[in-house]
Write a protein that holds these residues in place. Sequence first.
Motif, PDB file in Angstrom:
ATOM      1  N   CYS A  86       0.838  -1.209   0.000  1.00 17.65           N
ATOM      2  CA  CYS A  86       0.000   0.000   0.000  1.00 17.65           C
ATOM      3  C   CYS A  86       0.868   1.251   0.000  1.00 17.65           C
ATOM      4  CB  CYS A  86      -0.919  -0.024   1.226  1.00 17.65           C
ATOM      5  SG  CYS A  86      -1.851   1.492   1.516  1.00 17.65           S
ATOM      6  N   ARG A  87       1.845   1.275   0.873  1.00 18.51           N
ATOM      7  CA  ARG A  87       2.682   2.471   1.012  1.00 18.51           C
ATOM      8  C   ARG A  87       3.546   2.686  -0.231  1.00 18.51           C
ATOM      9  NH1 ARG A  87       7.075   4.681   4.328  1.00 18.51           N
ATOM     10  NH2 ARG A  87       6.278   6.599   5.276  1.00 18.51           N
ATOM     11  N   GLU A  88       4.076   1.619  -0.781  1.00 19.75           N
ATOM     12  CA  GLU A  88       4.942   1.753  -1.956  1.00 19.75           C
ATOM     13  C   GLU A  88       4.166   2.215  -3.180  1.00 19.75           C
ATOM     14  OE1 GLU A  88       6.777  -2.062  -2.293  1.00 19.75           O
ATOM     15  OE2 GLU A  88       8.352  -1.614  -0.805  1.00 19.75           O
ATOM     16  N   ILE A  89       2.979   1.680  -3.394  1.00 20.17           N
ATOM     17  CA  ILE A  89       2.177   2.084  -4.552  1.00 20.17           C
ATOM     18  C   ILE A  89       1.765   3.547  -4.417  1.00 20.17           C
ATOM     19  CG2 ILE A  89      -0.059   1.774  -5.702  1.00 20.17           C
ATOM     20  CD1 ILE A  89       0.235  -1.239  -5.134  1.00 20.17           C
ATOM     21  N   ALA A  90       1.304   3.935  -3.243  1.00 17.04           N
ATOM     22  CA  ALA A  90       0.904   5.333  -3.039  1.00 17.04           C
ATOM     23  C   ALA A  90       2.088   6.272  -3.242  1.00 17.04           C
ATOM     24  CB  ALA A  90       0.321   5.510  -1.647  1.00 17.04           C
ATOM     25  N   ALA A  91       3.263   5.882  -2.768  1.00 16.45           N
ATOM     26  CA  ALA A  91       4.452   6.717  -2.933  1.00 16.45           C
ATOM     27  C   ALA A  91       4.808   6.858  -4.408  1.00 16.45           C
ATOM     28  CB  ALA A  91       5.628   6.121  -2.161  1.00 16.45           C
ATOM     29  N   ALA A  92       4.713   5.765  -5.165  1.00 18.91           N
ATOM     30  CA  ALA A  92       5.042   5.806  -6.591  1.00 18.91           C
ATOM     31  C   ALA A  92       4.062   6.687  -7.361  1.00 18.91           C
ATOM     32  CB  ALA A  92       5.036   4.390  -7.163  1.00 18.91           C
ATOM     33  N   GLU A  93       2.791   6.662  -6.979  1.00 20.78           N
ATOM     34  CA  GLU A  93       1.763   7.436  -7.687  1.00 20.78           C
ATOM     35  C   GLU A  93       1.747   8.905  -7.284  1.00 20.78           C
ATOM     36  OE1 GLU A  93      -0.102   6.547 -10.115  1.00 20.78           O
ATOM     37  OE2 GLU A  93       0.058   4.366 -10.130  1.00 20.78           O
ATOM     38  N   LEU A  94       2.140   9.197  -6.052  1.00 20.10           N
ATOM     39  CA  LEU A  94       1.994  10.554  -5.525  1.00 20.10           C
ATOM     40  C   LEU A  94       3.316  11.280  -5.317  1.00 20.10           C
ATOM     41  CD1 LEU A  94      -0.750   9.746  -2.866  1.00 20.10           C
ATOM     42  CD2 LEU A  94      -1.095  10.762  -5.130  1.00 20.10           C
ATOM     43  N   GLY A  95       4.423  10.554  -5.405  1.00 19.33           N
ATOM     44  CA  GLY A  95       5.729  11.186  -5.260  1.00 19.33           C
ATOM     45  C   GLY A  95       6.252  11.233  -3.844  1.00 19.33           C
ATOM     46  N   ALA A  96       5.465  10.780  -2.880  1.00 23.13           N
ATOM     47  CA  ALA A  96       5.905  10.741  -1.485  1.00 23.13           C
ATOM     48  C   ALA A  96       5.059   9.698  -0.763  1.00 23.13           C
ATOM     49  CB  ALA A  96       5.738  12.101  -0.810  1.00 23.13           C
ATOM     50  N   PRO A  97       5.636   8.980   0.207  1.00 19.60           N
ATOM     51  CA  PRO A  97       4.861   7.957   0.913  1.00 19.60           C
ATOM     52  C   PRO A  97       3.829   8.578   1.843  1.00 19.60           C
ATOM     53  CG  PRO A  97       7.026   8.191   1.911  1.00 19.60           C
ATOM     54  CD  PRO A  97       7.035   9.045   0.673  1.00 19.60           C
ATOM     55  N   PRO A  98       2.705   7.920   2.024  1.00 18.88           N
ATOM     56  CA  PRO A  98       1.691   8.450   2.938  1.00 18.88           C
ATOM     57  C   PRO A  98       2.179   8.392   4.382  1.00 18.88           C
ATOM     58  CG  PRO A  98       1.082   6.252   2.208  1.00 18.88           C
ATOM     59  CD  PRO A  98       2.280   6.652   1.402  1.00 18.88           C
ATOM     60  N   ALA A  99       1.807   9.396   5.163  1.00 17.17           N
ATOM     61  CA  ALA A  99       2.208   9.453   6.571  1.00 17.17           C
ATOM     62  C   ALA A  99       1.155   8.864   7.496  1.00 17.17           C
ATOM     63  CB  ALA A  99       2.478  10.905   6.974  1.00 17.17           C
TER      64      ALA A  99
END
Length: 270
Positions: free
Chosen positions: A154-167
């Motif tokens: 979840c964290r890796e996909i969101a980081a790849a799509e948004l440019g930063a990992p979710p906090a």
Amino acid sequence: MSGVPILMYHAVADDPAPATRGLSVTPAAFGAQMALLAERGFAPVTTASLAAAWREGRALPERPVLITFDDGYEGVHRHALPALARHGFASTLFVTTGWLRGGDGQDRALDTMLDWDQVRELAAHDCEIGGHSHTHPQLDQLGAGRLRAELRRCREIAAAELGAPPASFAYPYGYSNRRVRQAVRAAGFAQALAVGNDLGRRAQGPYAIRRVTVRRSTDLAEFARLVEGRAIGRNFARDRALTKGWALVRRTRAAARAAHPARTADRTRP
């Protein structure tokens, strides 16, 4: 009011899928609820900013409120975003990455989901994007390896799509235990939201912050009472009783799974 009302929404739609109907709100109801917050002087914050203020001892706005959406339903972009933008409100969306359009678990989603372009547009309008697992399992029933994989993916996909990992993170179904909370922290999330149907408070700790559920049956008068922190215990008495009973069942199942891992291993696979 000593706590912060943290509102948990799901779908925003006139005609949601049956599986999401009870936890949905109509666009008209959502618009009226946001107007009420504006009229009463509430100041919406994001999950990250609320947790950071509590962590660092910084002051919050006079009447803070946190507006959250779970899963990632398309109506959050279509219907909720215009109402939020009308009032300049911040919010947080917790995405189940595998359920979003184009994701490898899209066929298991409960209703029409957002795509990543829509998620990015929400982010551009002061909507914090948080994690909600990859496939929306009951995290406290997973083995250690599958639990780590759900959070990491979840964290890796969101980081790849948004440019930063979710906090920030929200537990699917609201289910967590100490092991799950430790895994969420180890995965790199700085705070996490549960359900609990109570006001959020610093004393709950950064990985067990409570929210109140907004349902299709929540009329404007009840909504006003929720955000003012009045009669929450009475409104959610039945939910709390069911939660306590279900928690006992879940602990028993988890203990049985730990005692006989080979017998239950197939149940924790994706």
